[in-house]
Structure formats: C-alpha cells, structure tokens
Design an enzyme around this catalytic site. Sequence first.
Site, short mmCIF file in Angstrom:
data_model
loop_
_atom_site.label_atom_id
_atom_site.label_comp_id
_atom_site.label_asym_id
_atom_site.label_seq_id
_atom_site.Cartn_x
_atom_site.Cartn_y
_atom_site.Cartn_z
N CYS A 120 0.82 -1.21 0.00
CA CYS A 120 0.00 0.00 0.00
C CYS A 120 0.85 1.26 0.00
O CYS A 120 0.32 2.37 0.00
CB CYS A 120 -0.94 -0.01 1.19
SG CYS A 120 -2.03 -1.45 1.16
N HIS B 296 -9.16 4.08 -0.88
CA HIS B 296 -7.82 3.53 -0.76
C HIS B 296 -7.51 2.56 -1.91
O HIS B 296 -7.41 1.35 -1.70
CB HIS B 296 -7.68 2.84 0.62
CG HIS B 296 -6.33 2.29 0.93
ND1 HIS B 296 -5.17 2.78 0.38
CD2 HIS B 296 -5.96 1.26 1.75
CE1 HIS B 296 -4.14 2.07 0.85
NE2 HIS B 296 -4.59 1.15 1.67
#
Lengths: 394, 394
Positions: free
Chosen positions: A84, A341
């Site tokens: 991420c 996200h």
Amino acid sequence: MGVMIIGTGHTKFGRLNESLYDLIIAAGREALEDAKIEAKQIGGIFVGNYSGGGFNNQEHLAPWAIEINPELRFKPCTRIENACASGSAAIKAAKNAIEAGEMDFALVIGVEKMTTLDTKGVTKVLAMASYWPEEGAKGMTFPGLFAQFALGYKEKYKITDEKFRESLAKVSAKNHTNGKYNPLAQMGKELSCYDILNLPDEKNPIIAEPLRLYDCSLVSDGAAAVVLSKEEFAKDLKDELVEISALIHTTDYLPLSKRYNWEFTAGKKAVMQAYEKARITVEDVDFAEVHDCFTIAEILAYEALGFAKDGEGYKLLDEGLVYPDGKWPVNVSGGLKAKGHPVGATGVSMAVLATRQLLGKAIGIQLKDCEIGVTFNIGGSAASNYVLVLKRVC
Amino acid sequence: MGVMIIGTGHTKFGRLNESLYDLIIAAGREALEDAKIEAKQIGGIFVGNYSGGGFNNQEHLAPWAIEINPELRFKPCTRIENACASGSAAIKAAKNAIEAGEMDFALVIGVEKMTTLDTKGVTKVLAMASYWPEEGAKGMTFPGLFAQFALGYKEKYKITDEKFRESLAKVSAKNHTNGKYNPLAQMGKELSCYDILNLPDEKNPIIAEPLRLYDCSLVSDGAAAVVLSKEEFAKDLKDELVEISALIHTTDYLPLSKRYNWEFTAGKKAVMQAYEKARITVEDVDFAEVHDCFTIAEILAYEALGFAKDGEGYKLLDEGLVYPDGKWPVNVSGGLKAKGHPVGATGVSMAVLATRQLLGKAIGIQLKDCEIGVTFNIGGSAASNYVLVLKRVC
C-alpha cells in the site's frame, strides 16, 4: 540539488467504470497538463501499483503509461511495488532518477483497480502483502493484522474498552466528515463519534475484534499522478512551487510476529530521519496526510510523527489537535477511510493532496497559511514505511 | 560518478527445494560475502521479482530481504517489476539510488520461484506480462507472442522454412551445449542443430508454430544478487573491478499489435544509447548475455546489438561469430534456454555472469581477454528493454 512537484493529477476514487488502463491515462494527462511541460520533456515514468496481477491479470503494467502521449514512446517506464506504499515508492524512485542525473522531469502515477473482485477476492489479494506463509496462508487478513495492533496498543497503554472504542470512532468520524468536502472522495458524510458508537451491530459489524466496519478503509479504484522536476527547471516554470524536502523509506520485518504491535517502529525512524533531512521539527509541520487504512493506524501515525508521546496519540482526538482547526490537521482529505484507498494510488494521492493544500488549491478543505505538509504512507502491516516532507517555496 | 559491481551471488537454477524466501537469503548472503563489506554498510535493497503474487501468493516481497542479516533491519527495501526484465530494473533503481547520493552501497536481488505452479498455471501467470485485454485474455501465451516475432521475421526477410528452422535449432544447440559447462544451469547437454532437427515430434513438439519445445526457455526457480558500490569506495575494496559503463532502459507499446514483429525496435534504441553512453562501438564488445526466452529472441538480439545488419542475424550462426570461440560469444552461460529463466532473477543473473566473466572467474566457460560485456534483457514481448554495459577496470 532539490526536486520539486510541478504538476498533479487525481481521478475520482470509488467504484469506477474506468479500467486500470483508463485511470493511468486520466491521471497522467492531468498531471502533465498541470505541469505545463511537453510530454517529450518527461525523462521517465514510474508506476506505483500493488497488484495489477491479482486484481486485473495485468503484471508488467508500466509500459502502458506511454499511451498517455505519443511523445512518450521509448521513455523508460518502471513499476514499483511496496504494497500500500507503492505510490510513495514510485515517487522515491522518480526522485532518485532525477537526482542521479538520469532525467530532468519524471512522471509518477499511482494506480489500483480493485473493484474487479468481490470482497473475498480483494481480501485474498491484499493478504498477499502480509508474510504469506505465517499470516495470509493461515487465514490472517489485513483487518486481522491491524486488529493485532489495536489490541497490542490498548493493552500496552491500559486503555479501557470504552475509551478505546470512542477514540477509534473519533478517527472514523473525523475522516468521514472531512471527506464530505473532498469532491474526489469515495464517500464522505457528517458523522460524530456518537453516531458511529450508536450504530447497530448490523450496520457496523465487527470485522476483526476490536475493529468494526467503520474502522476500515474502502475498496477503491483510482489513480493519482505527480510530475517531478529538477529544481533548476522548476523555478523557470512556476512562481509557487512545492519542494520535496525529504522522502525517507524504512523497512521492518515482514512478519508482524517479529515486531512490536503497539507502534510503527520503523515508521518512527523514518519520521526522525525525514525531519532531520528536511531540517524541521514536529513544530514546523502544518498538516499531515496519514495512512488510516484502519482507524488504529492513524493513532499510531500520530505517535510516529511525534504529534503525541508514546501511548498518548488517542488523546489528540479529545484535545482537538488533529481536526481541521487544530494544531496538526490530519487527513483533511478524508483519509483512506473516506477518500478511498486504491492501494497503489494512495501514496501519490497523499502527495497530490498535500501539494495542492500547500499551493492554496486544496481538493476539499483548504487550511490557512500552510508551508510544510507531511505524508505518512505504509505498506503491509507497516513493514514498508515512507515519510514525505513537502514545503512550499516561492 | 561511476557505480561498480563489487560482489555477486547466484543460486542454482532449476526445480529447487528452496522457497522464494530461502532463495533471496542465499543469493543475498553470497553477494554480501563476496563484496567483503559489512551488511550495515548496505544503504538499501532492491528486489527484482516478476510475480511473487501469481507464483507464491507473496506480493510485498522486498521487506523479506532484511532477513539476510540482522544489520539490515530498517534499511529501505523496494520491489521493482518489469516482467522478465525485473532484475535489470532493480539494478537500475539501485544504481540511481547510489548516483542520487541516497546510499554508497546497494544490494540487488533478482528472484523467482515458478515451479510452485503446473504448466497451465505458469503459462497464465506469464501471460499477465502481455497486454491482458488484447493478448492474455484472448488466449495468447508468450510462446504465441514470440511465434509472432518468428513469423514476422521470417516473412519480412523471406527466409525459407528449412533455413529458418535450422537457424532456430542452431541457437538452441549452442545454448544447450554452452550450458553443459555452467554448474548452476538447470540443464545443459552437448547438442548439435542436427540432433534437434532430427528429434521426433513427440520429443520436440510444436508449442506455437513455428516454435517448438527446444525453442523455449525453461520454467525455473532461482535467485541472483549483486552488490553495487559508489566508485570511490569500490576502489579501496578491490583491485579488479567491474564498472557499470551504461544501463539504458527503453519502453515500447505494451500491445505487440502496435509494434513491428520482426525487430526489437525499442531494444535497438537502448543499445544505441548504451554504446554512446559507454563510449564504445559494437567492435569493442567482447561478449553478450542476451534474452533468449525463445530462440527467435536471440536472433533479434543479435540485430539489436549491432552484431548483424537487419535481417542477417541468423547468418551469424553459420559464420560462427556467436560461439565461444567467435568474435561475439553470446550466452556462453547457456542462456535462458539452458541456464534456466526464473524470470525476476534473469537480469541480475546476466549481470552476475558477465561480471564473473570479466573478472576471469566465469561460472562455466571462461573466455579470454574480456574487457567489455553486454547484457540485453527484455520484459514481456520486448515492451521493456534494458541494455547493460559492463567494463573491467584495474
């Protein structure tokens, strides 16, 4: 020799009709237009993407980026992946390429297209960012890993169930509310922590004790892009610029079992190095975009960034310091919680939002008199850690 | 400011018992020991890996590398991916990090563990390096894509079936035979092109017309590693050094349909830039390790490297120029065909083999009086192209 951000692009985040390929083109073109340079001036393209393979059957994604403009054919395109934090990793690689003298201008694109899979599929692909043999393969999910942090932190600092639950809800409420003002956010709505605490279980179920649905960030599609420039060229192009004062990357053990579960140990080190490199202290920081993949992560980020002492991060929410009118506004964009996200895009999105904030062209809430913004982007269960310090220069 | 290779490591290639994780540690430790520096001197680690997700359920692989040595904890670890050129991409990122002043020493590891999947699974994961919507999703495999090159080349230059078949078999025979002397190669055996041409169909079946089994590289596990050093430190450490004189990366369109199928267009550009950067001509090249993922690719590499004019690459095999005793020995290691092709490891493996060759410590056939070696590493159907020029310096 400094590196500047001279252009930004950012698609809507959410469940989008656009393909992985469309998103790269959209964000890349917007950033190039904003930079006001010609495509042929770009020396290379760096694509931050976590799992084009897992989500889209597309590894080897970087070459696609030359489709942004015919002038980009033959330019070196490279994919960088650190879970991420892939977006920050791509910015770092681009910055190095400029500082190494390989190129004067670089285009960085962070992208992920996650809604191709159902929840089970997404959970599996994300679990591949854990240490698979010990975590993913044994059924550990990312909500499960961050629940370990939540439980570790709560226990270490002897926080009551009630207080802890309230603190997590405050993070969620703040970010949802901030997200309401961000036109590119996936979701945003005015919420108080009491609204969240009073939700019935079926609306806010436990995902991994003690984390509930409202503690988790979203499954999203989206892309963000920045154009980086060698300092000397940037100054000819723009009056107001944002400088990368520091971009520090640290790594901790991949298995969470080898680390403390009550702090971002390597993240703290990255922050210290970044402040030193940028020659600032925490007092100089005007705002931060941090990695609230789960609400607990935002509280740990407060401590890593030095906004609070160890074990006192959750108190900032009571004191109001991390709200838009506080001393250190955190995630005025809505954060991963409300903005969305799309994992490979997130680090670049943070950089775009912070840059626009510093230039007085915020996407969403505009803070006053900001000179220094910080982003804190992590990969996996904080094995990969990036701290970016951005500074407005005239 | 130059960057030197001061240490190398290379595991056996083949169907191995070692895990993905074991391979990283083995190659990394060997390179560190060979470099004769302490682990704590390493400023960062760059991991080239194509699809840890697809083959091993392990994305976010880079942080694992700190397990090589406890002193590496907190050092920045980054995964770089550009399909079968991921290894070269990782070397490039490491070189940039040194030249940018981020670090003085970098560890680069290329790794892939492919034999976890059956042939069908491997074929699918590799197809994700194509342009998925137009190629992989429509059943196009990598043998299929390189068959397009074979057919395109044969047609463009009006080569007879018989001559073309013989030329491909000569590449295969040469590389198998060279591989016999490489102790780390997956397979190697003395073969002539006539041996291959006379194989019955069941021993050498068509994979994708006109490519047969003996035209295809192998499915492999393995890792390779190099330690890179800033020039000024390298000279204190070793008497004989190998310098990276150039490392050029070019990108072409991801879909093969947008490119010529009879040459490596972007690869040629990379070669020209690399020779210019290294201030050499093709006459200065002493040997090359090239990307013979399929036999046709080696012939196209001859032309890209300037060993032959366009359309005349296959003649080098008749003239003997690319054999160990020829003017430009190519793939004396056995190449991807015989050495094996753990895809993320391949670019680093080429660099290791070329470095050892230049230092007179060849793994396998040792050539005489070599000063300059070149590697040519491609990703996908040659959308990603890397040319590395290495030079021995005293």
